[in-house]
Design a protein around this motif. Structure first.
Motif, short mmCIF file in Angstrom:
data_model
loop_
_atom_site.label_atom_id
_atom_site.label_comp_id
_atom_site.label_asym_id
_atom_site.label_seq_id
_atom_site.Cartn_x
_atom_site.Cartn_y
_atom_site.Cartn_z
N ASN A 136 0.82 -1.21 0.00
CA ASN A 136 0.00 0.00 0.00
C ASN A 136 0.86 1.26 0.00
OD1 ASN A 136 -2.33 -1.49 -0.01
ND2 ASN A 136 -2.84 -1.15 2.13
N ILE A 137 1.90 1.27 0.81
CA ILE A 137 2.79 2.44 0.87
C ILE A 137 3.46 2.65 -0.49
CG2 ILE A 137 4.91 3.38 1.88
CD1 ILE A 137 4.10 2.11 4.52
N ALA A 138 3.90 1.55 -1.11
CA ALA A 138 4.54 1.65 -2.42
C ALA A 138 3.58 2.21 -3.47
CB ALA A 138 5.06 0.28 -2.86
N MET A 139 2.34 1.70 -3.49
CA MET A 139 1.36 2.18 -4.46
C MET A 139 1.02 3.65 -4.23
SD MET A 139 -1.37 -0.85 -5.32
CE MET A 139 -1.69 -1.39 -3.64
N ASP A 140 0.93 4.03 -2.97
CA ASP A 140 0.64 5.43 -2.64
C ASP A 140 1.78 6.34 -3.10
OD1 ASP A 140 -1.16 7.32 -1.23
OD2 ASP A 140 0.58 7.64 0.05
N MET A 141 3.01 5.90 -2.90
CA MET A 141 4.18 6.65 -3.33
C MET A 141 4.18 6.83 -4.84
SD MET A 141 8.18 5.52 -2.76
CE MET A 141 7.53 4.31 -1.61
N LEU A 142 3.90 5.76 -5.56
CA LEU A 142 3.87 5.80 -7.03
C LEU A 142 2.71 6.65 -7.53
CD1 LEU A 142 4.69 2.03 -7.52
CD2 LEU A 142 6.15 3.92 -8.26
N PHE A 143 1.57 6.57 -6.84
CA PHE A 143 0.41 7.41 -7.19
C PHE A 143 0.77 8.88 -7.04
CE2 PHE A 143 -3.48 9.70 -6.38
CZ PHE A 143 -4.41 9.12 -7.22
N THR A 144 1.44 9.20 -5.95
CA THR A 144 1.83 10.59 -5.67
C THR A 144 2.73 11.14 -6.78
OG1 THR A 144 1.73 10.18 -3.29
CG2 THR A 144 2.98 12.09 -3.99
N LYS A 145 3.63 10.30 -7.29
CA LYS A 145 4.57 10.72 -8.33
C LYS A 145 4.00 10.61 -9.74
CE LYS A 145 7.98 11.72 -5.57
NZ LYS A 145 9.30 11.10 -5.67
N GLY A 146 2.75 10.16 -9.84
CA GLY A 146 2.14 10.04 -11.16
C GLY A 146 2.57 8.80 -11.92
N CYS A 147 3.17 7.84 -11.23
CA CYS A 147 3.65 6.60 -11.87
C CYS A 147 2.55 5.55 -11.79
CB CYS A 147 4.93 6.11 -11.19
SG CYS A 147 6.27 7.31 -11.15
N TYR A 148 1.47 5.76 -12.54
CA TYR A 148 0.29 4.93 -12.40
C TYR A 148 0.48 3.53 -12.97
CZ TYR A 148 -1.40 9.66 -11.62
OH TYR A 148 -1.55 10.93 -11.17
N GLU A 149 1.22 3.40 -14.04
CA GLU A 149 1.49 2.07 -14.60
C GLU A 149 2.28 1.22 -13.60
OE1 GLU A 149 0.43 0.56 -17.12
OE2 GLU A 149 -0.27 2.03 -18.59
N SER A 150 3.27 1.85 -12.97
CA SER A 150 4.08 1.12 -11.98
C SER A 150 3.24 0.74 -10.78
CB SER A 150 5.27 1.98 -11.55
OG SER A 150 6.16 2.19 -12.62
N SER A 151 2.33 1.63 -10.38
CA SER A 151 1.45 1.35 -9.26
C SER A 151 0.55 0.16 -9.57
CB SER A 151 0.59 2.58 -8.95
OG SER A 151 -0.27 2.34 -7.85
N LEU A 152 0.07 0.10 -10.80
CA LEU A 152 -0.77 -1.02 -11.21
C LEU A 152 0.03 -2.33 -11.24
CD1 LEU A 152 -3.70 -1.53 -12.04
CD2 LEU A 152 -3.00 -1.24 -14.43
N GLU A 153 1.30 -2.24 -11.63
CA GLU A 153 2.17 -3.41 -11.65
C GLU A 153 2.38 -3.95 -10.23
OE1 GLU A 153 3.98 -6.49 -13.25
OE2 GLU A 153 3.06 -4.88 -14.43
N VAL A 154 2.54 -3.04 -9.28
CA VAL A 154 2.68 -3.45 -7.88
C VAL A 154 1.40 -4.13 -7.40
CG1 VAL A 154 2.85 -2.56 -5.51
CG2 VAL A 154 4.41 -1.71 -7.27
N LEU A 155 0.26 -3.60 -7.82
CA LEU A 155 -1.03 -4.22 -7.45
C LEU A 155 -1.12 -5.64 -8.01
CD1 LEU A 155 -3.93 -3.84 -6.26
CD2 LEU A 155 -4.62 -3.16 -8.56
N ARG A 156 -0.72 -5.82 -9.27
CA ARG A 156 -0.75 -7.15 -9.88
C ARG A 156 0.15 -8.11 -9.10
NH1 ARG A 156 -0.13 -4.25 -14.97
NH2 ARG A 156 -2.10 -4.20 -16.14
N ASP A 157 1.34 -7.64 -8.75
CA ASP A 157 2.28 -8.49 -8.02
C ASP A 157 1.73 -8.84 -6.64
OD1 ASP A 157 5.14 -9.44 -8.60
OD2 ASP A 157 5.27 -8.80 -6.51
#
Length: 354
Positions: A136-157
């Motif tokens: 969750n912290i990783a996805m929030d960090m990526l969301f904050t930086k606008g890295c939405y594809e990476s956030s989605l990849e973390v969710l998949r993993d």
């Protein structure tokens, strides 16, 4: 959909401070730094030499290392230490202490979202990040930086590893899919919610609001209405704005006027803030009612809202990507009244004993 600004690029975190706990973490770092200040030499440099010599890494040493990192270079040493530690203890339980959230908070503090995502999704570290909070912290960090594809990849993993989703996860997932606004992200969002409903998971209102907004952006009015109907409490500003958008898009102008009328009724005390509507929502309503039988009434209502200060320049995207205040703590008075103020003995109330 006519709401261009709904596709905006507001970048704010979605996790509350009570989850990220960055301030608490920084205070612990400061305390650990004071404790380590009396030791000879630089601990991180010494740890680097220890890694080069392939010496055994102890749990308390790794914990101290993670509390002393101050730079990206320090984090390289910390990352290497994690790989070594995990390799040495792959088949052992780490006890109650979890290193994952600690490492993710470090990445959050130092702005190392790429390192966080790469480390978290590395297959050779499977089992090290086994907790929901780290993801969750990783996805929030990526969301904050606008890295939405990476956030989605973390969710998949996260899903592939079988790490359980909690309410924050659903909000982050739906928020990420909303920001991506693609047919694929829309499919992922709706499928995720459907699976959660089937399993009986609790889905927060914020997640549903993201999903409704995404359905609107994908011009799926039927789905938007269905998702909105699943929200148990629609009294919030965000929900009411989405309701106006849905009704306006459906051409139900008269029903929309009823919502605006209720919002202006002086029911609440003066100190309670009245419901506000986004300027873009008001503009959409004016556009949809143009040349219709209710145009005059709509214009009058909008003018009254503006005069009452109930039209805000905040976009729907601003409202959706708000910074949460955190979970409310139990009311203190309930805890205090477990003890009688008169006798100082425990109260025997059946209400409090339930």
């Amino acid at each position: 959909m006519a709401l261009g600004r709904l596709a905006g690029y507001t970048k704010r975190h979605l996790l509350s401070d009570s989850v990220v706990k960055l301030k608490d973490f920084q205070e612990r770092k400061l305390a650990m730094a004071h404790l380590a200040a009396g030791s000879n030499g630089n601990f991180i440099e010494e740890f680097g030499r220890k890694l080069q010599k392939n010496e055994l890494i102890l749990k308390d040493e790794l914990k101290l290392l993670l509390h002393l990192c101050q730079s990206a270079d320090d984090m390289v040493t910390a990352r290497d230490a994690i790989y070594r530690y995990h390799g040495e203890n792959r088949n052992m339980a780490f006890g109650e202490f979890k290193f994952g959230p600690l490492f993710m908070r470090l990445c959050y503090e130092l702005g190392l979202e790429d390192m966080a995502a790469a480390t978290l999704t590395d297959k050779s570290l499977r089992g090290f990040f086994s907790d929901t909070t780290s993801f969750n912290i990783a996805m929030d960090m990526l969301f904050t930086k606008g890295c939405y594809e990476s956030s989605l990849e973390v969710l998949r993993d996260m899903k592939n590893q079988g790490v359980p989703f909690n309410m924050d996860t659903f909000t982050l997932a739906c928020g990420t899919c909303y920001k991506l606004n693609t047919p694929e992200s829309y499919r992922i969002c709706t499928t995720l919610l459907e699976e959660a409903q089937t399993k009986g998971n609790s889905i927060p209102r914020h997640a549903y609001c993201f999903a409704v907004a995404l359905a609107l952006r994908q011009n799926d009015m039927e789905k938007a209405q269905l998702l909105y109907s699943l929200i148990l409490n629609t009294d919030s500003r965000m929900c009411q704005n989405l309701k106006v958008v849905i009704l306006a898009m459906l051409g139900a102008v008269q029903e929309t006027v009823s919502i605006l009328s209720v919002a202006m009724l002086p029911k609440s005390p003066a100190f309670v803030k009245r419901l506000e509507f986004s300027q873009e929502v008001v503009d959409l309503l004016l556009l949809r009612s143009k040349d219709g039988p209710h145009v005059t009434r709509v214009e009058e209502m909008v003018l009254q809202l503006e005069q009452a200060g109930q039209v805000t320049q905040q976009t729907l995207d601003d409202m959706l990507c708000h910074t949460p205040t955190g979970r409310r703590k139990p009311i203190a008075i309930m805890e205090e009244r477990r003890i009688s103020r008169r006798t100082l003995k425990p109260l025997q109330s059946t209400l409090l004993s339930e």
